[in-house]
Design an enzyme around this catalytic site. Structure first.
Site, PDB file in Angstrom:
ATOM      1  CE  LYS A 184      11.979  19.294 -11.082  1.00  0.00           C
ATOM      2  NZ  LYS A 184      10.593  19.589 -11.421  1.00  0.00           N
ATOM      3  CG  HIS A 206      -1.648  -1.191   1.514  1.00  0.00           C
ATOM      4  ND1 HIS A 206      -2.867  -1.785   0.885  1.00  0.00           N
ATOM      5  CD2 HIS A 206      -1.070  -2.466   2.229  1.00  0.00           C
ATOM      6  CE1 HIS A 206      -3.389  -2.688   1.275  1.00  0.00           C
ATOM      7  NE2 HIS A 206      -2.277  -3.389   1.928  1.00  0.00           N
ATOM      8  CB  SER A 234      13.692  21.974 -15.332  1.00  0.00           C
ATOM      9  OG  SER A 234      12.875  23.116 -15.852  1.00  0.00           O
ATOM     10  CD  GLU A 260       9.001  12.188 -15.341  1.00  0.00           C
ATOM     11  OE1 GLU A 260       8.093  13.114 -15.403  1.00  0.00           O
ATOM     12  OE2 GLU A 260      10.028  12.580 -15.043  1.00  0.00           O
TER      13      GLU A 260
END
Ligand code: ARG
Length: 467
Positions: free
Chosen positions: A289, A162, A283, A296
């Protein structure tokens, strides 16, 4: 009226490829199936060679056709074949170019064959090769995971259910969990390959041919294990393609799950892992970043893989026997599926290979003993207490610890005993995570001894031939 219709000749325009441009635009598939040129040419060479052996085509013609097809293949590979929408598909493009090279000898090639059994063969050959590419890439990923697992047998972290910290495992055990999933993918792919490696040639348009083809000989020449057993089924069956898409979709789903863990583990919040600069992206706006695009993209690609599977299933659904032109729509989903798995698996393998795992941070995440509460319950079970009673007692201890803002591992024996008389001083030993791991010693469990066995098993299975 009826007689008149019957007498009407077949539209010459259609045969000569002079159909309405709007129909041509809809029909053309060379932009997709051009990718099948190598399979198409291999099939044609095997077919014409067999025709010659059967005395259907002069041997000298077959030799010229085979040689000219080698040239057509080279021209396709070099991008020298001009695509002509009026020629529709890869089969007619190859045939037209062959005609330019050998003149009317090219006309012998199509004896006993239709584009219907031809495309079925091309796709089966494609599926066989695609399975091999996917398998090799998944094996490379497994090797990366096993390598990092061997390094991190002693690194412990919470296993999650979970997405909540649950019980301790080793990083090796965690990485090997993904190795198992990719192992099943590879099994599946090899089964798909075996079912695909059957020749439909000789099925003709749908009902075979009156010519004495030697179907087995063609199959052997193509390295296929046998021939299809029903001509109607052979030209309408797309199971191999669908199965490949399923195997790829499931592999992509597995890749998305490891991708998601890369995303989670590289957050400041988790801090379990840092990607190497070569496998992270910046980024364009925020200079601080470092983004886990690799994970992804693995998640994102899975969406396409699932879509491709569903697209082909929907195309085949409700089709009456045998060949229907709908089936031409199978190319888009089919042709890119395995390559997407290869690209994703290789990128994830590189990311895993070069990542830094933060062992201290992982161990810290085990917290103050909450991940070892089950061990305390099993401590009571070992002393004759029914598990439900033990579970309840430890539940109360945990609630007490939380209420007083104290880690479970820091309670003293007297406090433990106040919740169950069977707790003794040595209950505190339960809160040694490494001891806990050592004692989880059943097959498949995370004890270092078991994990070492699994590592050795996989290392052996993944050894590259000749190394
Ligand atoms: N391009 C077609 C396909 O991929 C080849 C078969 C065409 N057959 C036909 N009878 N028009 O399905």
């Amino acid at each position: 009226m009826r007689a008149k219709e019957k007498a009407k000749p077949v539209s010459r325009a259609a045969l000569a490829g002079e159909a309405d441009p709007r129909l041509v635009a809809l029909s053309v598939s060379i932009q997709d199936d051009g990718a099948l040129y190598a399979e198409d040419i291999r099939g044609s060479q095997a077919h014409v060679t067999m025709l010659a052996a059967q005395g259907i085509v002069p041997k000298a013609v077959a030799r010229r056709v085979v040689a000219a097809l080698d040239q057509v293949r080279a021209e396709f590979a070099a991008g020298k074949i001009r695509f002509d929408p009026a020629l529709e598909d890869v089969h007619t493009h190859v045939e037209r170019r062959l005609g330019e090279l050998v003149g009317k000898d090219a006309g012998y090639l199509h004896a006993g064959r239709s584009r219907n059994d031809q495309v079925a063969l091309d796709e089966r050959l494609f599926v066989v090769a695609a399975c091999e590419r996917a398998d090799a890439a998944l094996a490379r990923l497994q090797r990366a995971l096993v390598r990092r697992g061997r390094e991190h047998q002693a690194t412990i972290l919470p296993g999650y259910t979970h997405l909540q910290r649950a019980q301790p495992v080793s990083l090796a055990h965690h990485l090997l969990a993904h190795v198992e999933a990719f192992g099943r993918d590879r099994q599946r792919v090899s089964e798909v390959r075996a079912r695909a490696a059957i020749s439909p040639l000789g099925s003709g348009a749908l009902a075979g041919t009156t010519l004495p083809l030697d179907r087995e000989a063609t199959a052997r020449a193509l390295g296929l294990a046998g021939v299809t057993q029903n001509s109607l089924d052979a030209v309408s069956d797309r199971d191999s393609a669908i199965e490949l898409l399923f195997a790829c979709a499931l592999a992509a789903v597995h890749l998305s799950r490891i991708g998601e863990e890369i995303v989670l583990w590289t957050t400041k919040e988790f801090g379990f892992m840092t990607l190497s600069d070569a496998f992270a992206t910046g980024s364009s706006l925020m200079p601080q970043k470092k983004n886990p695009d690799v994970g992804e993209l693995a998640r994102g690609r899975a969406g396409r893989a699932i879509g491709d599977l569903v697209a082909l299933l929907a195309t085949v659904k409700n089709l009456p026997l045998s060949y229907n032109r709908d089936l031409q729509e199978d190319k888009r989903p089919l042709l890119g599926a395995a390559d997407a798995v290869v690209l994703t698996a290789d990128a994830i393998a590189g990311a895993i290979d070069t990542a830094t795992f933060h062992a201290a941070r992982m161990e810290e995440a085990l917290g103050g003993g909450e991940a070892l509460a089950t061990d305390a319950a099993e401590y009571l079970v070992e002393r004759g207490v029914p598990f439900r009673e033990a579970h309840e007692a430890v539940g109360k201890v945990a609630a007490f610890a939380t209420a007083h803002g104290r880690p479970l591992a820091k309670l003293d024996p007297a406090e433990w005993r106040s919740f169950h008389p069977r707790f003794e001083k040595d209950v505190l030993r339960c809160f040694d995570a490494r001891r806990s791991l050592r004692r989880r010693d059943l097959p498949g469990a995370p004890a270092p001894r078991q994990v070492a066995r699994q590592l050795a098993r996989w290392e052996k299975a993944l050894r590259e031939p000749g190394r």
